[in-house]
Design an enzyme around this catalytic site. Structure first.
Site, mmCIF file in Angstrom:
data_model
loop_
_atom_site.group_PDB
_atom_site.id
_atom_site.type_symbol
_atom_site.label_atom_id
_atom_site.label_comp_id
_atom_site.label_asym_id
_atom_site.label_seq_id
_atom_site.Cartn_x
_atom_site.Cartn_y
_atom_site.Cartn_z
ATOM 1 N N CYS A 248 0.736 -0.989 0.113
ATOM 2 C CA CYS A 248 0.132 -0.054 -0.070
ATOM 3 C C CYS A 248 0.813 1.059 -0.366
ATOM 4 O O CYS A 248 0.696 2.313 -0.337
ATOM 5 C CB CYS A 248 -0.797 -0.183 1.303
ATOM 6 S SG CYS A 248 -2.382 -1.362 0.865
ATOM 7 N N ALA A 249 2.015 1.426 0.491
ATOM 8 C CA ALA A 249 2.767 2.361 0.875
ATOM 9 C C ALA A 249 3.746 2.460 -0.137
ATOM 10 O O ALA A 249 3.884 3.866 -1.050
ATOM 11 C CB ALA A 249 3.900 2.872 1.234
#
Length: 143
Positions: free
Chosen positions: A37-38
């Site tokens: 997600c990062a």
């Protein structure tokens, strides 16, 4: 889905209808503070200038609450992309787009592109542990 209102990581309201005349990239990610997600949000941030040239506004969206999104944006150094909180009603926008995972309580990893008339022109769900290909998104936006 016609329209929605969500707050971003700074607590400012985002109203989809305010972006008529632009393309909108809704980049759904399961949960903040996770590696893929990062990477997904960093790829949006890194390409924000190109999005601007393509008349596109990009948003990251997850079910995380605003304080978590705010701390995460600071941790990642996100300064241009707005991270939206689909926290309450829990996952409502993800549910509207048919990409909410009831069992886990978060959205699929997905990209949705809405054109300047607010019609969905692209919707792709990715394997949950796979980073979406930003080049694919840019190709769609360039059409």
């Amino acid at each position: 889905m016609e329209d929605f209102r969500l707050k971003d990581h700074s607590g400012k309201e985002v109203h989809l209808n305010d972006f008529r005349g632009k393309k909108v990239l809704l980049s759904f990610h399961p949960l903040a503070w996770t590696e893929v997600c990062a990477e997904q949000m960093n790829s949006l941030e890194e390409n924000q200038e190109l999005f601007g040239k393509l008349n596109t506004v990009a948003f990251g969206i997850s079910v995380d609450p605003i304080p978590s999104k705010k701390a995460w944006a600071k941790e990642l150094g996100i300064t241009h992309i707005r991270l939206l909180s689909d926290f309450w009603p829990h996952g409502e926008i993800a549910k509207e787009y048919g990409i909410f995972r009831d069992k886990e309580g978060f959205s699929e990893r997905a990209n949705i592109i809405i054109d300047d008339k607010q019609e969905i022109i692209f919707l792709k769900v990715y394997p949950i542990h796979e980073l979406p290909d930003i080049a694919e998104i840019i190709k769609v936006l360039e059409r």
